[in-house]
Design an enzyme around this catalytic site. Structure first.
Site, mmCIF file in Angstrom:
data_model
loop_
_atom_site.group_PDB
_atom_site.id
_atom_site.type_symbol
_atom_site.label_atom_id
_atom_site.label_comp_id
_atom_site.label_asym_id
_atom_site.label_seq_id
_atom_site.Cartn_x
_atom_site.Cartn_y
_atom_site.Cartn_z
ATOM 1 N N GLU A 3 -10.752 -2.399 4.134
ATOM 2 C CA GLU A 3 -9.724 -1.413 4.475
ATOM 3 C C GLU A 3 -9.232 -0.342 3.970
ATOM 4 O O GLU A 3 -10.073 -0.198 3.252
ATOM 5 C CB GLU A 3 -8.830 -2.284 3.951
ATOM 6 N N ASP A 8 0.968 -1.660 -0.053
ATOM 7 C CA ASP A 8 -0.125 -0.243 -0.111
ATOM 8 C C ASP A 8 0.527 1.201 0.221
ATOM 9 O O ASP A 8 1.753 1.103 0.484
ATOM 10 C CB ASP A 8 -0.923 -0.200 1.331
#
Ligand code: FRU
Length: 456
Positions: free
Chosen positions: A208, A31
């Site tokens: 998420e 990420d």
């Protein structure tokens, strides 16, 4: 620029090194984290295992840039400790010194991250908490806050704090992932103490990595909406008064490709733009010292389409600075034999094309082995095993095709549909073609630019 690694081996020119997408020098990344702009510098932090290409040992890696394209990787910013490895989160500039951590003239940069307890041996038996680290030297060095956590464990693997300033109430707001498709909002005057203001918001079809931000509505001066996104880009649009987010419509999709996850936008942009980066998850980099790549930074805009609001996404304007050798052609008939891309051999490409559909049943691009097909009867755009519905506008479709060595991103009809895909190069296939099948069509305009590598 070629950088020489420890054994005199050049890094950044390996066979599968993306030429204008972010990768780490070595090791695993996932990420994008802590995207923030401060004094002329864009900061990109990222989930990083500096030790190997395995998914483990998460640190916040760090890179800086002055144009969102040329990134320079610097020292890792935040390392694992006895509370866990360092999972995803965000960063902001504390303009008013609300946290009281400023020393000297530089504003404090504040990062909020999740300590992922149980992911390293030292933290086994503890729970996921939200923590803060800060920098007093414009992001060069980072210190973990002494009174962590700033938000204690709530449930499950609560994680991925994304913080935004809410000017009308003069408070910070944090969006946090809770569990399943559930998110929650928190509020704070000082980034150090958080109060839950909305315990449950469901974004259908995603978990998420939340992001939460206000957007002006294009062509409706003075109108603003708040957007809450989840990891795969699915988003809600609604109103927010500083305490309650009220979605006005069902969750919408924002990418139709295969490799688009963990989206995050920059905080504190200098020009009001909303620039988003995703992890191109599931990318394959066989035999490389690094694994995974990030998407092209893209600008989001919010539009009213009938009764609904929709985000559109397009490459940042800075990409044009990498263009060279642009050739433009107009009004080219596409029938059986014609191939307006026959004279293009470049590897890195930015192609813009507008096509009048005519009688053809299919329009087919082959970009060095990666196929992009438009099925006229079904109004569907197909790329790398994925399909997006795409209605023509006034009988035409418009495509922007961005080809890097290991990816192909397709932006259709000015960002209404985007397919973000990893695509490995095929050394035996270095030609391009564009053709119409079962009928004819017209290329109204074709602009082909070669792109420069950011490493040269
Ligand atoms: C999303 C994610 C986050 C987490 C991070 C761990 O890809 O699972 O929820 O913080 O990756 O690396």
């Amino acid at each position: 620029m070629t950088i020489t690694g420890p054994e005199g081996v050049a890094v950044y020119d390996e066979a599968l090194r993306p030429q204008f997408h972010f990768t780490a020098k070595s090791g695993w990344i996932n990420d994008p984290n802590g995207l923030v702009y401060y004094k002329g510098v864009y900061h990109l932090f990222f989930q990083h295992n500096p030790a190997s290409t395995a998914v483990a040992n998460m640190h916040w890696g760090h890179a800086v840039s002055d144009d969102l394209l040329h990134w320079r990787q610097v020292d890792n910013a935040i390392a694992p400790d006895e509370f866990g490895t360092v999972y995803s989160g965000s960063a902001v500039v504390d303009h008013n010194n609300s946290a009281g951590l400023q020393k000297g003239n530089e504003k404090t940069l504040v990062a909020l991250y999740t300590a992922a307890a149980g992911r390293n041996p030292e933290s086994v038996g503890k729970k996921f908490t939200q923590r803060m680290a800060y920098s007093n030297d414009a992001g060069k060095t980072w210190t973990k806050y002494a009174n962590n956590p700033v938000l204690d464990y709530i449930m499950d693997e609560n994680r991925d704090p994304k913080v935004v300033w809410h000017a009308p109430t003069g408070r910070w707001v944090m969006a946090l992932y809770m569990t399943g498709e559930r998110y929650a909002l928190f509020s704070s005057p000082n980034l150090k103490k958080w109060e839950m203001i909305q315990p449950e918001i469901v974004i259908g079809g995603v978990g998420e990595c939340p992001d939460f931000f206000a957007m002006p509505v294009e062509d409706h001066p003075g109108e603003t909406r708040w957007v809450l996104t989840g990891a795969n880009g699915r988003y809600l649009v609604g109103t927010f008064d500083g305490r309650t987010f009220t979605p006005q419509q069902e969750a919408a999709k924002s990418d139709w490709g295969r490799n688009f996850y963990a989206v995050q936008t920059f905080s504190d942009m200098p020009d009001g733009r909303r620039v988003q980066i995703a992890w191109m998850n599931e990318s394959k980099f066989p035999d490389m010292p690094f694994s995974q790549q990030l998407s092209l930074p893209c600008e989001l805009t919010l539009h009213k389409e009938g009764e609904r609001f929709a985000l559109r996404r397009n490459p940042i304007r800075e990409l044009a600075s990498l263009r060279k050798n642009t050739t433009t052609k107009t009004n080219i008939p596409l029938d059986g034999a014609a191939n307006p891309l026959a004279d293009v051999f470049a590897e890195l490409l930015d192609i813009e094309v507008e096509i009048e559909l005519g009688t053809a049943k299919r329009i087919i691009f082959d970009l060095r082995g990666a196929a992009v097909t438009y099925d006229v009867e079904k109004s569907e755009l197909f790329c790398v095993q994925r399909t997006a519905d795409l209605g023509p506008i006034d009988g035409r479709i418009h495509l922007r095709l961005i080809r890097d060595r290991t990816s192909l991103e397709v932006f259709a009809n000015a960002g209404r549909r985007v397919l973000t895909n990893s695509a490995l190069p095929d050394p035996n296939h270095t030609t391009l073609s564009l053709k119409a099948e079962d009928g004819s069509a017209t290329v109204v305009k074709l602009a082909v630019s070669e792109l420069k590598s950011v490493w040269r």
